[in-house]
Design a protein around this motif. Structure first.
Motif, PDB file in Angstrom:
ATOM      1  N   THR A 178      19.046  40.322  41.005  1.00 19.91           N
ATOM      2  CA  THR A 178      18.270  39.111  41.267  1.00 19.91           C
ATOM      3  C   THR A 178      18.848  38.320  42.427  1.00 19.91           C
ATOM      4  O   THR A 178      18.143  37.516  43.045  1.00 19.91           O
ATOM      5  CB  THR A 178      18.197  38.211  40.019  1.00 19.91           C
ATOM      6  N   LEU A 181      18.173  41.235  46.052  1.00 22.71           N
ATOM      7  CA  LEU A 181      16.866  41.706  46.494  1.00 22.71           C
ATOM      8  C   LEU A 181      16.065  40.560  47.110  1.00 22.71           C
ATOM      9  O   LEU A 181      16.050  39.444  46.577  1.00 22.71           O
ATOM     10  CB  LEU A 181      16.092  42.323  45.339  1.00 22.71           C
ATOM     11  N   ARG A 183      12.864  40.117  47.278  1.00 26.22           N
ATOM     12  CA  ARG A 183      11.600  39.776  46.617  1.00 26.22           C
ATOM     13  C   ARG A 183      11.791  39.760  45.106  1.00 26.22           C
ATOM     14  O   ARG A 183      12.622  40.493  44.581  1.00 26.22           O
ATOM     15  CB  ARG A 183      10.507  40.797  46.958  1.00 26.22           C
ATOM     16  N   PHE A 185      10.951  40.663  41.171  1.00 27.59           N
ATOM     17  CA  PHE A 185      10.505  41.911  40.558  1.00 27.59           C
ATOM     18  C   PHE A 185      10.152  41.664  39.101  1.00 27.59           C
ATOM     19  O   PHE A 185      10.568  40.662  38.502  1.00 27.59           O
ATOM     20  CB  PHE A 185      11.564  43.014  40.708  1.00 27.59           C
ATOM     21  N   ASP A 210       8.885  45.562  42.390  1.00 30.30           N
ATOM     22  CA  ASP A 210       9.026  44.288  43.076  1.00 30.30           C
ATOM     23  C   ASP A 210       7.661  43.835  43.587  1.00 30.30           C
ATOM     24  O   ASP A 210       6.641  44.510  43.387  1.00 30.30           O
ATOM     25  CB  ASP A 210      10.079  44.362  44.186  1.00 30.30           C
TER      26      ASP A 210
END
Length: 308
Positions: A178, A181, A183, A185, A210
């Protein structure tokens, strides 16, 4: 500068292995009390209940809660009501609603509340986040497998409702993902393997996607013996990023880019001191939310009985 007078609530393995050395190494903190029903620390005031400490003549500015998650909400509320800043070991609570309630309680009293995700302070995590920030993600694989008998010997609470089972370590992987990334998901499906004599899963397979549709596969296991696996692989259009050893080593296309000593808990206490100085809080429940989604959406299968 007057140090922050800290009480440690719970004196189990994580408190002894990580909290005590980190507190001792940070001059901004002074350990003034231990709250534990079963253990004491030489030279430090000892109480068997937090309420007894808070009504004693020992002055405390902050408490670090290192208990299992199930009783943590009540303890944190007690500390906040007494005007103390609060650090919450991971996971920050047994439910999302509990943590939101604590966030509001801390804000109403202008106190610091910190949800601690120690794996985010592993040395490879921030460089990984920076490298991935502008790259298109093609696929992610999470391989988080360890031996519960080594890391949680005799800790029955981890198998109770609210103890999370294999998600107690796997939430560390989710805390990293978290963070790194670019973006959000979302869980698509999952399978939880629950021992016939327990309430929480011992293994799990989760499939996420995602916001752009890239697949994220998590394979979680609490029964791995021998070498332990704490690995995250991210395939991008510009090559593969890999974090191993829980984030302590970062590879790009197989080349080691970053490694270093364990500074996770010193990082947490550094952040806690800065939050208190700034009159701020850090309450992030995104890793716990994904665990809650797994319990909501996943298929459950019965696994063989677990025997310590």
């Amino acid at each position: 500068m007057t140090p922050i007078r800290l009480a440690l609530v719970g004196l189990g393995k994580i408190a002894r292995d990580q909290h005590l050395p980190s507190i001792a190494a940070d001059p901004r903190f002074e350990l003034v009390a231990i709250v534990s029903r079963n253990a004491e620390l030489d030279g430090v005031a000892h109480f068997t209940a937090l309420a007894d400490l808070l009504t004693s003549d020992v002055t405390v500015d902050a408490v670090a809660l290192c208990t299992p998650p199930q009783p943590r909400h009540a303890l944190a509320h007690l500390a906040l009501a007494a005007g103390k800043h609060v650090m919450l070991e991971k996971p920050p609570g047994a439910t999302l609603s509990e943590v939101e309630d604590l966030r509001q309680a801390a804000a109403e009293r202008s106190l610091t509340l910190q949800t601690t995700w120690h794996s985010r302070y592993a040395i490879g995590v921030e460089p990984a986040r920076e490298w991935l920030a502008e790259r298109a993600i093609k696929a992610v694989r999470i391989n988080w497998k360890e031996d519960v008998r080594v890391w949680h010997p005799g800790q029955d609470w981890i198998w109770d409702a609210g103890g999370l089972g294999v998600f107690d370590p796997a939430i560390n992987a989710l805390s990293i993902v978290t963070r790194i990334l670019p973006r959000p998901f979302f869980l698509s499906k999952g399978v939880l393997h629950v021992p016939e004599n327990k309430q929480s899963p011992i293994q799990a397979e989760l499939d996420f996607r995602d916001a752009a549709g890239a697949p994220i596969r998590a394979e979680l296991d609490f029964l791995q013996t021998g070498p332990q696996s704490w690995d995250i692989e991210v395939d991008t259009e510009d090559g593969q990023l890999k974090l191993t050893h829980g984030g302590a080593k970062l590879y790009i296309d197989g080349q080691l880019m970053r490694e270093g000593p364990d500074q996770e808990y010193p990082g947490l206490y550094d952040a806690f001191a800065k939050l208190i100085a700034d009159g701020a809080s850090d309450v992030d429940v995104s890793p716990l939310r994904h665990v809650a989604d797994a319990f909501l959406l996943s298929e459950r299968v019965t696994a063989p009985a677990f025997v310590e």
